[in-house]
Write an enzyme that holds these catalytic residues in place. Structure first.
Site, mmCIF file in Angstrom:
data_model
loop_
_atom_site.group_PDB
_atom_site.id
_atom_site.type_symbol
_atom_site.label_atom_id
_atom_site.label_comp_id
_atom_site.label_asym_id
_atom_site.label_seq_id
_atom_site.Cartn_x
_atom_site.Cartn_y
_atom_site.Cartn_z
ATOM 1 N N LEU A 153 0.873 -1.165 0.000
ATOM 2 C CA LEU A 153 0.000 0.000 0.000
ATOM 3 C C LEU A 153 0.912 1.217 0.000
ATOM 4 C CD1 LEU A 153 -2.681 -0.982 2.698
ATOM 5 C CD2 LEU A 153 -2.882 -1.141 0.209
ATOM 6 N N ASP A 154 0.614 2.201 -0.853
ATOM 7 C CA ASP A 154 1.511 3.349 -0.921
ATOM 8 C C ASP A 154 1.399 4.204 0.340
ATOM 9 O OD1 ASP A 154 -0.558 5.370 -1.246
ATOM 10 O OD2 ASP A 154 -0.728 4.771 -3.337
ATOM 11 N N LYS A 155 2.271 5.172 0.439
ATOM 12 C CA LYS A 155 2.397 5.971 1.663
ATOM 13 C C LYS A 155 1.095 6.668 2.040
ATOM 14 C CE LYS A 155 5.602 9.285 3.782
ATOM 15 N NZ LYS A 155 6.838 10.088 3.553
ATOM 16 N N ASP A 156 0.313 7.072 1.039
ATOM 17 C CA ASP A 156 -0.910 7.826 1.296
ATOM 18 C C ASP A 156 -2.148 6.938 1.398
ATOM 19 O OD1 ASP A 156 0.464 10.284 1.257
ATOM 20 O OD2 ASP A 156 0.419 10.309 -0.930
ATOM 21 N N THR A 157 -1.958 5.626 1.383
ATOM 22 C CA THR A 157 -3.074 4.687 1.478
ATOM 23 C C THR A 157 -3.054 3.995 2.833
ATOM 24 O OG1 THR A 157 -3.048 4.295 -0.909
ATOM 25 C CG2 THR A 157 -4.148 2.649 0.443
#
Length: 217
Positions: free
Chosen positions: A90-94
């Site tokens: 999951l990316d940093k903003d997710t």
């Protein structure tokens, strides 16, 4: 040569000290647990965890990329060999459900394109989502820039004008964000993964985790 006092350890199997350093033991035998210096082995069969990933954390092991999801685990689990890693990213903003394990066979199994694990994401967007995207995503014809094959068929629900729930069975790079951008010119403002296979977060709060069994996935 015999080990120095600083390196020696006391190993016992069940209630019996292990005196032969060449002896073989089964650390997974519940009838004969292995102890080192009086402490039971820590998860000899491997770790399998479900984490509620907060935003602001990365799934990389590189400290230069920012706070890591692994920093949320006890220090002793950060130095396991094989190292604990995420099944997918999951990316940093997710935020949302992330599975962590040191069992490499599970990482390969659940990230393989052949193992189509459904994953449910909830997104808020900067504009109303047209209802036509439901059929477009389901058709499996949406082509993203830089990808050789179109996106696999995906299930889209629209519970509110700027809220979308999307079920994917694959994991292309930043796929949810790219799908809405390509199909509707929309920007995803927040993104949260609610389910991975049969798993749901339940009452886990951001930053919390619990051990799971493979049968739960």
């Amino acid at each position: 040569p015999p080990p120095s006092a600083g390196n020696s350890v006391n190993v016992s199997v069940g209630l019996q000290p292990l005196r032969d350093p060449s002896a073989k033991v089964n650390p997974l035998d519940p009838a004969r647990p292995v102890f080192v210096d009086g402490e039971a082995l820590d998860h000899p069969g491997g770790l399998l965890l479900m984490l509620h990933k907060p935003t602001g954390f990365v799934c990389s092991h590189d400290e230069r990329e920012g706070p890591r999801v692994y920093d949320l685990l006890p220090p002793r689990w950060r130095v396991r060999n094989p190292q604990v890693t995420s099944i997918g990213r999951l990316d940093k903003d997710t935020s949302g459900l992330l599975i962590l394990t040191d069992r490499t066979e599970l990482v390969h199994t659940y990230t393989s394109p052949r193992h189509k694990v459904p994953k449910l994401y909830r997104a808020t967007l900067d504009r109303d989502v047209p209802a036509s995207l439901v059929d477009l995503f389901a058709a499996g014809t949406l082509q993203l820039d830089g990808e050789k094959a179109p996106c696999a068929p995906a299930t889209l629900r629209l519970p509110a004008p700027r809220v979308a729930e999307l079920v994917l069975v694959e994991g292309k790079y930043h796929q949810v964000r790219r799908m809405f951008a390509a199909a509707a010119g929309a920007t995803v403002l927040t993104l949260h993964r609610e389910c991975f296979g049969k798993l749901t977060l339940g009452d886990l709060k951001p930053g919390e985790y619990r051990e799971i069994n493979e049968s739960e996935i």
